[in-house]
Each structure stands twice: as C-alpha cells, then as structure tokens.
Design a protein around this motif. Structure first.
Motif, PDB file in Angstrom:
ATOM      1  N   THR A 118       0.833  -1.204   0.000  1.00 50.73           N
ATOM      2  CA  THR A 118       0.000   0.000   0.000  1.00 50.73           C
ATOM      3  C   THR A 118       0.866   1.251   0.000  1.00 50.73           C
ATOM      4  N   ASP A 119       0.553   2.168  -0.902  1.00 43.94           N
ATOM      5  CA  ASP A 119       1.194   3.481  -0.952  1.00 43.94           C
ATOM      6  C   ASP A 119       0.119   4.532  -0.733  1.00 43.94           C
ATOM      7  N   VAL A 120       0.451   5.570   0.023  1.00 42.21           N
ATOM      8  CA  VAL A 120      -0.451   6.699   0.228  1.00 42.21           C
ATOM      9  C   VAL A 120       0.250   7.945  -0.297  1.00 42.21           C
ATOM     10  N   LEU A 121      -0.429   8.652  -1.192  1.00 41.76           N
ATOM     11  CA  LEU A 121       0.117   9.855  -1.808  1.00 41.76           C
ATOM     12  C   LEU A 121      -0.757  11.039  -1.412  1.00 41.76           C
ATOM     13  N   THR A 122      -0.145  12.111  -0.969  1.00 40.97           N
ATOM     14  CA  THR A 122      -0.892  13.331  -0.662  1.00 40.97           C
ATOM     15  C   THR A 122      -0.248  14.490  -1.395  1.00 40.97           C
ATOM     16  N   SER A 123      -1.061  15.452  -1.770  1.00 46.80           N
ATOM     17  CA  SER A 123      -0.508  16.620  -2.453  1.00 46.80           C
ATOM     18  C   SER A 123      -1.362  17.845  -2.169  1.00 46.80           C
ATOM     19  N   ILE A 124      -0.701  18.961  -2.210  1.00 44.97           N
ATOM     20  CA  ILE A 124      -1.350  20.270  -2.160  1.00 44.97           C
ATOM     21  C   ILE A 124      -0.809  21.030  -3.369  1.00 44.97           C
ATOM     22  N   SER A 125      -1.709  21.514  -4.224  1.00 46.66           N
ATOM     23  CA  SER A 125      -1.287  22.147  -5.468  1.00 46.66           C
ATOM     24  C   SER A 125      -1.932  23.505  -5.619  1.00 46.66           C
ATOM     25  N   LEU A 126      -1.166  24.406  -6.193  1.00 42.87           N
ATOM     26  CA  LEU A 126      -1.701  25.708  -6.608  1.00 42.87           C
ATOM     27  C   LEU A 126      -1.973  25.587  -8.107  1.00 42.87           C
ATOM     28  N   VAL A 127      -3.243  25.766  -8.495  1.00 42.26           N
ATOM     29  CA  VAL A 127      -3.675  25.538  -9.865  1.00 42.26           C
ATOM     30  C   VAL A 127      -3.947  26.870 -10.533  1.00 42.26           C
ATOM     31  N   TYR A 128      -3.403  27.045 -11.729  1.00 43.68           N
ATOM     32  CA  TYR A 128      -3.662  28.257 -12.523  1.00 43.68           C
ATOM     33  C   TYR A 128      -4.435  27.843 -13.777  1.00 43.68           C
ATOM     34  N   SER A 129      -5.569  28.479 -14.025  1.00 46.40           N
ATOM     35  CA  SER A 129      -6.377  28.186 -15.207  1.00 46.40           C
ATOM     36  C   SER A 129      -6.101  29.183 -16.307  1.00 46.40           C
ATOM     37  N   LEU A 130      -5.750  28.681 -17.476  1.00 56.16           N
ATOM     38  CA  LEU A 130      -5.454  29.570 -18.607  1.00 56.16           C
ATOM     39  C   LEU A 130      -6.718  30.170 -19.203  1.00 56.16           C
ATOM     40  N   PHE A 131      -7.811  29.421 -19.212  1.00 53.98           N
ATOM     41  CA  PHE A 131      -9.034  29.893 -19.854  1.00 53.98           C
ATOM     42  C   PHE A 131     -10.181  29.975 -18.870  1.00 53.98           C
TER      43      PHE A 131
END
Length: 131
Positions: A118-131
C-alpha cells in the motif's frame, strides 16, 4: 472502454467505467533477487479489466469535491489485482487560481516480495487556469 453517467447535473456527476487495462512493469535491479535466492524477470506485462467509479460534486461556486475508486484485475492471474482510491478538494482563490488537495491510496495485492503493498500519496497544489 465504456462509461455511463448515472447522474449528470451542473453540480453533481456520478459515473462508472469499464475497460481494458495493460500493465508493463519494469523492475529495479534491487527488486529482482527474492529472499529464497530466486531471480524474477526484469519486466512483466499483464492484461486485465478496469472498473472505475467517479464522483464530482460542486459544493459551491468556489469549492469542488472529487473522488474515484478504480479496480484493476489481471485476466490470467486472479491474485494480481490492484485498487486505487483518490479523493480531493479544490477551492477557488480567484478566477484564475485555485488550491487543490488530494489523497490517493494505491494497493497492489500481488506486490513484489518484501515491498509494501500500500502506498499513500498526498498533495497540495496551486492551480492556474489559462481559460
């Protein structure tokens, strides 16, 4: 594959998918030697079926909840199955920027000897939308 939407509205989507899965595994050299002294192949391929269920709920104009469950089963080896579970929240900070947090759990029922299944992946991302 094929998919079917059970619920489709502006704020809620619930769907399922059924399809083909192909896995081509290239193993690291240190994973080839087993505890009993045997050596496994450097590469392995498996063909199987993929089942997926998805959920996407727009809670408000600025907050969205997404989740998915995926089951992968090999055709020839019934012990070779995997389960992937993902969940996340996306919050709009402005028209162009959003903050997204996700958690993913990957389970491999037929993991290599000595490896954690078992692998657990966590992420926090800053998302920029082009359109």
């Amino acid at each position: 594959g094929v998919g079917y939407y059970f619920i489709t509205s502006k704020t809620l989507k619930l769907w399922g998918e059924l399809g083909y899965d192909f896995l081509f595994d290239v193993r690291r050299d240190d994973a080839l030697l087993q505890k009993d002294g045997s050596v496994i192949a450097k590469t392995k391929s498996e063909q199987g079926v993929r089942l997926f269920g998805g959920y996407d709920h727009k809670l408000s104009d600025s907050v969205q909840l997404v989740a998915g469950v995926e089951y992968l089963q090999a055709f020839t080896d019934t012990s070779a199955w995997r389960l992937n579970i993902d969940g996340g929240v996306k919050a709009n900070l402005s028209k162009k920027f959003a903050l997204a947090t996700t958690v993913g759990v990957r389970y491999d029922h037929n993991a290599l000897e000595g490896k954690t299944p078992t692998d657990v992946l966590t992420s926090i991302s800053l998302v920029y939308s082009l359109f």
